[in-house]
Write a protein that holds these residues in place. Structure first.
Motif, PDB file in Angstrom:
ATOM      1  N   GLU A 139       0.876  -1.283   0.053  1.00 37.88           N
ATOM      2  CA  GLU A 139       0.091  -0.006   0.043  1.00 37.88           C
ATOM      3  C   GLU A 139       0.745   1.237  -0.024  1.00 37.88           C
ATOM      4  O   GLU A 139       0.593   2.289  -0.636  1.00 37.88           O
ATOM      5  CB  GLU A 139      -1.037   0.243   1.135  1.00 37.88           C
ATOM      6  CG  GLU A 139      -0.119   0.131   2.510  1.00 37.88           C
ATOM      7  CD  GLU A 139       0.023  -1.373   3.297  1.00 37.88           C
ATOM      8  OE1 GLU A 139      -0.303  -1.445   4.503  1.00 37.88           O
ATOM      9  OE2 GLU A 139       0.258  -2.279   2.376  1.00 37.88           O
ATOM     10  N   ALA A 177       1.279   4.126  -3.345  1.00 39.39           N
ATOM     11  CA  ALA A 177       1.301   5.301  -3.059  1.00 39.39           C
ATOM     12  C   ALA A 177       2.210   5.995  -3.659  1.00 39.39           C
ATOM     13  O   ALA A 177       2.178   7.137  -4.337  1.00 39.39           O
ATOM     14  CB  ALA A 177       0.936   5.572  -1.892  1.00 39.39           C
ATOM     15  N   GLU A 218       2.038   5.891  -7.552  1.00 44.00           N
ATOM     16  CA  GLU A 218       0.931   7.081  -8.017  1.00 44.00           C
ATOM     17  C   GLU A 218       1.497   8.106  -8.088  1.00 44.00           C
ATOM     18  O   GLU A 218       1.320   9.000  -8.968  1.00 44.00           O
ATOM     19  CB  GLU A 218      -0.304   6.770  -7.038  1.00 44.00           C
ATOM     20  CG  GLU A 218      -1.455   7.561  -7.782  1.00 44.00           C
ATOM     21  CD  GLU A 218      -2.530   7.577  -6.806  1.00 44.00           C
ATOM     22  OE1 GLU A 218      -3.449   8.058  -6.894  1.00 44.00           O
ATOM     23  OE2 GLU A 218      -2.658   6.756  -6.108  1.00 44.00           O
ATOM     24  N   LYS A 219       2.171   8.624  -6.867  1.00 51.77           N
ATOM     25  CA  LYS A 219       2.957   9.998  -6.847  1.00 51.77           C
ATOM     26  C   LYS A 219       3.662  10.250  -8.003  1.00 51.77           C
ATOM     27  O   LYS A 219       3.965  11.241  -8.908  1.00 51.77           O
ATOM     28  CB  LYS A 219       3.267  10.244  -5.501  1.00 51.77           C
ATOM     29  CG  LYS A 219       4.262  11.613  -5.318  1.00 51.77           C
ATOM     30  CD  LYS A 219       3.212  12.878  -5.504  1.00 51.77           C
ATOM     31  CE  LYS A 219       2.286  12.916  -4.175  1.00 51.77           C
ATOM     32  NZ  LYS A 219       1.408  14.302  -4.254  1.00 51.77           N
ATOM     33  N   THR A 226       5.649  14.634  -0.913  1.00 49.09           N
ATOM     34  CA  THR A 226       4.905  13.582   0.034  1.00 49.09           C
ATOM     35  C   THR A 226       6.355  12.722   0.348  1.00 49.09           C
ATOM     36  O   THR A 226       7.108  12.294  -0.308  1.00 49.09           O
ATOM     37  CB  THR A 226       3.980  12.467  -0.816  1.00 49.09           C
ATOM     38  OG1 THR A 226       2.933  13.441  -1.260  1.00 49.09           O
ATOM     39  CG2 THR A 226       3.294  11.694   0.232  1.00 49.09           C
ATOM     40  N   TYR A 264       7.800   9.292   2.706  1.00 50.26           N
ATOM     41  CA  TYR A 264       7.724   7.926   2.797  1.00 50.26           C
ATOM     42  C   TYR A 264       8.597   7.711   3.813  1.00 50.26           C
ATOM     43  O   TYR A 264      10.032   7.692   3.635  1.00 50.26           O
ATOM     44  CB  TYR A 264       7.630   7.029   1.866  1.00 50.26           C
ATOM     45  CG  TYR A 264       6.487   7.307   0.508  1.00 50.26           C
ATOM     46  CD1 TYR A 264       5.041   7.046   0.594  1.00 50.26           C
ATOM     47  CD2 TYR A 264       6.806   8.606  -0.052  1.00 50.26           C
ATOM     48  CE1 TYR A 264       4.357   7.693  -0.450  1.00 50.26           C
ATOM     49  CE2 TYR A 264       6.021   8.954  -1.153  1.00 50.26           C
ATOM     50  CZ  TYR A 264       4.780   8.695  -1.284  1.00 50.26           C
ATOM     51  OH  TYR A 264       3.835   8.983  -2.218  1.00 50.26           O
ATOM     52  N   THR A 274      -4.878   7.205   9.692  1.00 51.96           N
ATOM     53  CA  THR A 274      -4.522   8.122   8.865  1.00 51.96           C
ATOM     54  C   THR A 274      -4.969   9.313   9.535  1.00 51.96           C
ATOM     55  O   THR A 274      -6.206   9.286   9.918  1.00 51.96           O
ATOM     56  CB  THR A 274      -4.865   8.170   7.547  1.00 51.96           C
ATOM     57  OG1 THR A 274      -4.424   7.054   6.885  1.00 51.96           O
ATOM     58  CG2 THR A 274      -4.588   9.123   6.652  1.00 51.96           C
ATOM     59  N   THR A 284      -0.073   9.141   7.581  1.00 55.42           N
ATOM     60  CA  THR A 284      -0.317   7.753   7.990  1.00 55.42           C
ATOM     61  C   THR A 284       0.700   6.868   8.631  1.00 55.42           C
ATOM     62  O   THR A 284       1.829   6.917   8.353  1.00 55.42           O
ATOM     63  CB  THR A 284      -0.680   6.949   6.528  1.00 55.42           C
ATOM     64  OG1 THR A 284      -1.696   7.403   5.937  1.00 55.42           O
ATOM     65  CG2 THR A 284      -1.089   5.432   6.569  1.00 55.42           C
ATOM     66  N   MET A 300       3.842   7.644   6.096  1.00 54.56           N
ATOM     67  CA  MET A 300       3.641   8.399   4.966  1.00 54.56           C
ATOM     68  C   MET A 300       2.889   9.845   5.047  1.00 54.56           C
ATOM     69  O   MET A 300       1.878   9.823   5.900  1.00 54.56           O
ATOM     70  CB  MET A 300       2.656   7.652   3.802  1.00 54.56           C
ATOM     71  CG  MET A 300       2.168   8.351   2.535  1.00 54.56           C
ATOM     72  SD  MET A 300       1.512   7.079   1.284  1.00 54.56           S
ATOM     73  CE  MET A 300       0.095   6.272   2.438  1.00 54.56           C
TER      74      MET A 300
END
Length: 448
Positions: free
Chosen positions: A185, A189, A192-193, A331, A333, A356, A372, A389
């Protein structure tokens, strides 16, 4: 010349070892020998391609060494007589020493089986300022860039280059990017970013050949697919640079790392090893580890510097936790310890919990972001790992999880933890994602 402590290698590990040795033994002469006139900040290297702008703004300063009185010598140590305690430098100079700390680092992996690596415009990402400056200059006029490998260096370099106007494609053999560090997951993410920012990504696919006549023209992938490319960057990981250690007669393990105990002592008395070339064991499993991190290297350097002349049972290196963080755009991580997949593969009976929230309170500030936290906890309640995240505060939150693992904290310890909060700086104390994730885990544990 003579010195009391000789440090070989001047990257982060060598710098910290030398300063720690001198700080704790001010009466001793400490000498650091390194090949580079200017040393790069290792984790900042990808950002010279855009964000930082130039390698000159990504330099480890010598000020701390100079202020303490550490002598810096530029040169390459080519051999060491460990019995006579004499190091030989390439320029012919010999250095006598009492204690030696070896920190020769690592080098990028270039697979011998991969055809075309000798072509012009095939690059790696070493910790070499001159090489990186040359790479950056050559990339200016090259449009299509293929990066092989979607680990941290590959992803960060890709994001930097696309923001500088290049057409970037990542090719990764694993089914997802950042796959060794993150669960699905979090990796999804990040993907996608990254793709939203303009980087093309091909996962589950291997590169078979770099094509070109004299210089890069393209790459051939699994199944025979080809792609045009003006440059190829190999980001396939790093291997320990243990050549000098082998010449010295130091014991090396099956992964190529120099064997070391918890005090960072090698197989030869008065000889220590730190950083990427030093043997690592996983903090939680005790297994040999390939993890190479500047944070771990600096911890090892402090341990070596503190244990040069007398051992301290409280100043030991008990294993690599594996604490990573990265950014794609705005963002962040992070991961510390074992993720869910690796914990299950190791055989741990685990419970996971995620939450989250928002990293400010109230969450309507201009810079507020979702945050998150996922915790991986053993059945007995011990924290094995965590993933994060969100905004830039995620970097330090990941470190907090690392501290929890290192100090063998439990979910209950988190539930009663006292935290300082401020509306502009942290999540609400009533909805602090780390503690709320612990609450989710505690609820699941009660079911067991």
């Amino acid at each position: 010349m003579k010195t009391d402590v000789l440090v070989i290698g001047g990257s982060a590990a060598g710098l910290v070892a030398a300063t720690t040795a001198k700080s704790n033994h001010p009466d001793k002469k400490v000498t650091l020998v390194r090949k580079e006139e200017k040393v790069m900040i290792p984790c900042g290297i990808p950002y010279i391609f855009s964000t930082v702008g130039t390698s000159e703004k990504n330099i480890l300063p010598d000020a701390g060494l100079n202020q303490l009185g550490v002598e810096i010598k530029f040169g390459e140590v080519t051999d060491v007589d460990t019995d006579k305690k004499i190091a030989k430098v390439k320029n012919g100079e010999e250095i006598e020493y009492d204690k030696l700390i070896l920190g020769t680092g690592s080098r990028p992996v270039v697979p011998g089986w991969l055809k075309g690596t000798e072509l012009a415009n095939v690059f790696t990402i070493p910790k070499d300022k001159l090489y990186l400056d040359d790479t950056k200059e050559k990339l200016k006029n090259l449009k299509k860039i293929v990066i092989v490998g979607a680990g941290f260096i590959g992803v960060e370099t890709a994001d930097e280059l696309q923001s500088n106007g290049h057409e970037v494609t990542i090719v990764e053999i694993m089914p997802r990017i950042l796959g060794l560090a993150f669960d699905e997951e979090f990796a999804a993410a990040a993907l996608e970013k990254l793709t939203a920012r303009g980087v093309a990504v091909k996962t589950g696919m291997a590169i078979r050949e770099i094509l070109g006549d004299g210089k890069v023209a393209g790459v051939k992938l699994d199944g025979g697919e080809t792609m045009e490319a003006d440059a190829v960057i190999l980001a396939l990981g790093y291997a320990p640079n243990s050549d000098l250690a082998k010449k010295m007669g130091l014991e090396v393990n099956e992964l190529g790392f120099v064997k070391a105990d918890q005090y960072k002592r090698t197989s030869k008395k008065d000889h220590f090893v730190i950083g990427d070339c030093s043997e690592k064991r996983d903090f939680l499993t005790g297994k040999l580890s390939r993890i190479m991190l500047a944070s771990a290297a600096c911890a090892e350097a402090r341990v070596a510097g503190l244990n040069l002349y007398s051992l301290s049972t409280v100043s030991t290196f008990r294993g690599t936790i594996g604490i990573y963080s990265t950014c794609v755009g705005d963002t962040a991580y992070g991961v510390a310890g074992l993720n869910e997949v690796s914990a299950r593969n190791e055989g741990f009976d685990i419970v996971t919990g995620s939450f989250t929230g928002i990293d400010t309170h109230p969450g309507c500030m201009a810079y507020s972001q979702k945050q998150t936290v996922k915790l991986i906890v053993s059945k007995c309640g011990a924290i094995l790992g965590g993933e994060t995240m969100g905004g830039r505060s995620v970097g330090e939150l990941t470190n907090v999880i690392g501290f929890a693992i290192q100090n063998k904290m439990t979910v209950n310890d988190l539930l009663v933890a006292q935290i300082g909060t401020h509306p502009m700086l942290t999540a609400s104390p009533a909805g602090y994602p780390l503690i709320k994730a612990a609450e989710v885990v505690a609820k699941e544990l009660r079911k067991k």
